[in-house]
Design a protein around this motif. Structure first.
Motif, PDB file in Angstrom:
ATOM      1  N   THR A 225       1.342  -1.324  -0.421  1.00 37.49           N
ATOM      2  CA  THR A 225      -0.373  -0.360   0.188  1.00 37.49           C
ATOM      3  C   THR A 225       0.798   1.230   0.587  1.00 37.49           C
ATOM      4  O   THR A 225       1.879   1.174   0.256  1.00 37.49           O
ATOM      5  N   ASP A 226      -0.437   2.652   0.252  1.00 35.30           N
ATOM      6  CA  ASP A 226       1.203   3.712   0.243  1.00 35.30           C
ATOM      7  C   ASP A 226       1.565   3.281   1.078  1.00 35.30           C
ATOM      8  O   ASP A 226       2.664   4.414   1.609  1.00 35.30           O
ATOM      9  N   ALA A 227       0.878   3.176   2.062  1.00 36.58           N
ATOM     10  CA  ALA A 227       1.246   3.934   3.567  1.00 36.58           C
ATOM     11  C   ALA A 227       1.708   2.424   3.673  1.00 36.58           C
ATOM     12  O   ALA A 227       4.030   2.964   4.634  1.00 36.58           O
ATOM     13  N   GLU A 228       2.583   1.711   3.606  1.00 34.45           N
ATOM     14  CA  GLU A 228       3.526   0.298   3.556  1.00 34.45           C
ATOM     15  C   GLU A 228       5.267   0.809   2.711  1.00 34.45           C
ATOM     16  O   GLU A 228       6.132   1.128   2.782  1.00 34.45           O
ATOM     17  N   ILE A 229       4.476   1.776   1.491  1.00 34.22           N
ATOM     18  CA  ILE A 229       5.806   2.563   1.210  1.00 34.22           C
ATOM     19  C   ILE A 229       6.409   3.569   1.264  1.00 34.22           C
ATOM     20  O   ILE A 229       7.783   2.998   1.330  1.00 34.22           O
ATOM     21  N   THR A 230       5.883   4.298   2.268  1.00 37.41           N
ATOM     22  CA  THR A 230       5.598   5.688   2.858  1.00 37.41           C
ATOM     23  C   THR A 230       6.889   5.420   4.059  1.00 37.41           C
ATOM     24  O   THR A 230       8.024   6.152   4.250  1.00 37.41           O
ATOM     25  N   TRP A 231       6.473   4.577   4.593  1.00 36.80           N
ATOM     26  CA  TRP A 231       6.959   3.600   5.492  1.00 36.80           C
ATOM     27  C   TRP A 231       8.251   3.175   5.992  1.00 36.80           C
ATOM     28  O   TRP A 231       9.400   3.469   6.191  1.00 36.80           O
ATOM     29  N   PRO A 257      15.998  -6.301  11.179  1.00 37.39           N
ATOM     30  CA  PRO A 257      14.253  -7.435  10.481  1.00 37.39           C
ATOM     31  C   PRO A 257      13.727  -6.470  10.002  1.00 37.39           C
ATOM     32  O   PRO A 257      12.968  -6.880   9.264  1.00 37.39           O
ATOM     33  N   VAL A 258      13.629  -4.917  10.781  1.00 31.37           N
ATOM     34  CA  VAL A 258      12.851  -4.120  10.769  1.00 31.37           C
ATOM     35  C   VAL A 258      13.580  -3.532   8.546  1.00 31.37           C
ATOM     36  O   VAL A 258      12.533  -2.887   7.765  1.00 31.37           O
ATOM     37  N   ILE A 259      15.094  -2.874   8.556  1.00 29.64           N
ATOM     38  CA  ILE A 259      15.334  -2.631   7.452  1.00 29.64           C
ATOM     39  C   ILE A 259      15.246  -3.775   6.454  1.00 29.64           C
ATOM     40  O   ILE A 259      14.878  -3.369   5.073  1.00 29.64           O
ATOM     41  N   LEU A 260      15.542  -5.168   6.806  1.00 33.43           N
ATOM     42  CA  LEU A 260      15.034  -6.459   5.591  1.00 33.43           C
ATOM     43  C   LEU A 260      13.555  -6.528   5.450  1.00 33.43           C
ATOM     44  O   LEU A 260      13.545  -6.591   4.053  1.00 33.43           O
ATOM     45  N   ARG A 261      12.667  -6.158   6.275  1.00 36.23           N
ATOM     46  CA  ARG A 261      11.574  -5.904   5.781  1.00 36.23           C
ATOM     47  C   ARG A 261      10.741  -4.699   5.476  1.00 36.23           C
ATOM     48  O   ARG A 261      10.529  -4.755   4.074  1.00 36.23           O
ATOM     49  N   ALA A 262      11.795  -3.552   5.041  1.00 43.76           N
ATOM     50  CA  ALA A 262      11.483  -2.319   4.856  1.00 43.76           C
ATOM     51  C   ALA A 262      12.244  -1.878   2.813  1.00 43.76           C
ATOM     52  O   ALA A 262      11.105  -1.876   1.795  1.00 43.76           O
ATOM     53  N   GLN A 263      13.124  -3.004   2.647  1.00 45.19           N
ATOM     54  CA  GLN A 263      13.752  -3.799   1.183  1.00 45.19           C
ATOM     55  C   GLN A 263      12.950  -4.425   0.415  1.00 45.19           C
ATOM     56  O   GLN A 263      12.510  -4.092  -0.629  1.00 45.19           O
ATOM     57  N   LYS A 264      12.856  -4.944   1.330  1.00 44.13           N
ATOM     58  CA  LYS A 264      11.764  -6.046   0.678  1.00 44.13           C
ATOM     59  C   LYS A 264      10.344  -5.483  -0.207  1.00 44.13           C
ATOM     60  O   LYS A 264       9.925  -5.923  -0.855  1.00 44.13           O
ATOM     61  N   ILE A 265       9.823  -4.838   0.831  1.00 44.76           N
ATOM     62  CA  ILE A 265       8.697  -3.580   0.489  1.00 44.76           C
ATOM     63  C   ILE A 265       8.653  -3.245  -1.007  1.00 44.76           C
ATOM     64  O   ILE A 265       8.258  -3.220  -1.476  1.00 44.76           O
ATOM     65  N   LEU A 266      10.067  -2.231  -0.905  1.00 45.28           N
ATOM     66  CA  LEU A 266      10.167  -1.473  -1.389  1.00 45.28           C
ATOM     67  C   LEU A 266      10.108  -1.762  -2.651  1.00 45.28           C
ATOM     68  O   LEU A 266      10.663  -1.816  -4.324  1.00 45.28           O
ATOM     69  N   LYS A 267      11.746  -3.417  -3.573  1.00 43.62           N
ATOM     70  CA  LYS A 267      11.778  -4.546  -3.843  1.00 43.62           C
ATOM     71  C   LYS A 267       9.930  -5.060  -4.946  1.00 43.62           C
ATOM     72  O   LYS A 267      10.436  -4.779  -5.842  1.00 43.62           O
ATOM     73  N   GLN A 268       9.641  -5.187  -4.372  1.00 38.19           N
ATOM     74  CA  GLN A 268       7.374  -5.131  -4.407  1.00 38.19           C
ATOM     75  C   GLN A 268       7.574  -4.526  -5.064  1.00 38.19           C
ATOM     76  O   GLN A 268       6.524  -4.378  -6.155  1.00 38.19           O
ATOM     77  N   THR A 269       7.858  -3.243  -5.433  1.00 37.67           N
ATOM     78  CA  THR A 269       7.620  -1.726  -6.049  1.00 37.67           C
ATOM     79  C   THR A 269       7.641  -1.760  -7.426  1.00 37.67           C
ATOM     80  O   THR A 269       8.063  -0.839  -8.516  1.00 37.67           O
ATOM     81  N   ASP A 270       9.473  -2.331  -7.731  1.00 41.58           N
ATOM     82  CA  ASP A 270      10.146  -2.111  -8.486  1.00 41.58           C
ATOM     83  C   ASP A 270       9.933  -2.600 -10.280  1.00 41.58           C
ATOM     84  O   ASP A 270       8.939  -3.365 -10.031  1.00 41.58           O
TER      85      ASP A 270
END
Length: 270
Positions: A225-231, A257-270
């Motif tokens: 979601t937009d909120a997840e991407i912004t986070w 773990p938080v950093i890896l989750r953030a990286q995974k979220i942004l990778k899904q938007t590529d």
């Protein structure tokens, strides 16, 4: 359609005997198309459906699809797996997978990705060995057949512990996250969305679809979601600015773990 995405969200079934629907399915936004020789095809049409699919594969080398063949115990299996020879068959969906040896039977034809469809008690009992078998791309949950085999009543929650095992077995084997089963009532969009979000929260990466109307719902649910991407962007920006020092964001510590989750979220938007 390109090859199956690394993290495909929607897998749309198309009956193999309905060739006129192939192109329509390929023109949807489904991440992967599964041409189905098994449940979607009546017994008296099994052979003709396979012949039609073979001709179509020959005439459309540019179109990459997945194929669900008939199970190993069926009389059509030996001929069905010969379709794996076609280079535009990007993966085989193997129904009623019950052992790692079942996977090897398919890959003797060609080194093709296999999606192991688990839908029997024996298959579930061997799920960790199956997940670790060579060429298994991901596990798929044949939840409807499994529920029938287990004589289980109810809906999504009754299968929760089994779904957890799909995710765990996949992680232990180092393969892609699993694909959840179908929502039979395709007209109930609220139900489709709810079950897709439940699967996402459990750690599934995608869902099987039986109707084109389900595809957009599934894709949306599995897209950040937009909120997840912004986070995620805020997390990585904060990490970059502090250059490795311990930091917090919105009152919460940011650790690996938080950093890896953030990286995974942004990778899904590529």
């Amino acid at each position: 359609m390109e090859k199956v995405q690394k993290s495909a969200r929607s897998y749309l079934f198309v009956p193999a005997n309905r060739v006129e629907r192939y192109e329509k399915a390929l023109n949807t936004k489904a991440d992967a198309i599964i041409i189905d020789l098994e449940d979607a095809v009546p017994i008296d049409l099994k052979i003709s459906a396979r012949d039609k699919l073979k001709s179509w594969l020959t005439d459309h080398p540019q179109e990459n699809v997945m194929i669900r063949i008939n199970s190993k115990s069926s009389e059509w299996f030996a001929d069905d797996i010969q379709l794996a020879k076609f280079s535009n068959v990007q993966a085989i969906v193997l129904p009623k997978t019950e052992s790692a040896e079942d996977i090897a039977t398919v890959t003797t034809i060609r080194a093709v990705d296999v999606f192991a469809l688990i839908e029997t008690p024996l298959g579930f009992a061997n799920i960790r060995q199956i997940a670790q078998a060579k060429s298994v791309k991901a596990l798929m949950f044949g939840s409807i057949d499994f529920q029938l085999e287990m004589n289980m009543q109810g809906g999504y929650q009754e299968l929760l512990s089994f779904r957890n095992e799909f995710v765990l077995a996949s992680k232990l084997a180092g393969i892609e996250s699993p694909v959840d089963g179908v929502t039979v009532d395709f007209k109930d969009e609220t139900l489709v969305e709810r079950e897709t979000l439940q699967a996402k929260q459990l750690g599934f990466a995608g869902k099987l679809c039986i109707h084109p109307n389900q595809v957009d719902i599934v894709n949306t649910a599995f897209t950040p979601t937009d909120a997840e991407i912004t986070w995620a962007q805020r997390v990585l920006t904060a990490v970059h600015q502090t250059q490795g020092q311990a930091i917090s964001l919105d009152g919460k510590m940011i650790d690996l773990p938080v950093i890896l989750r953030a990286q995974k979220i942004l990778k899904q938007t590529d």
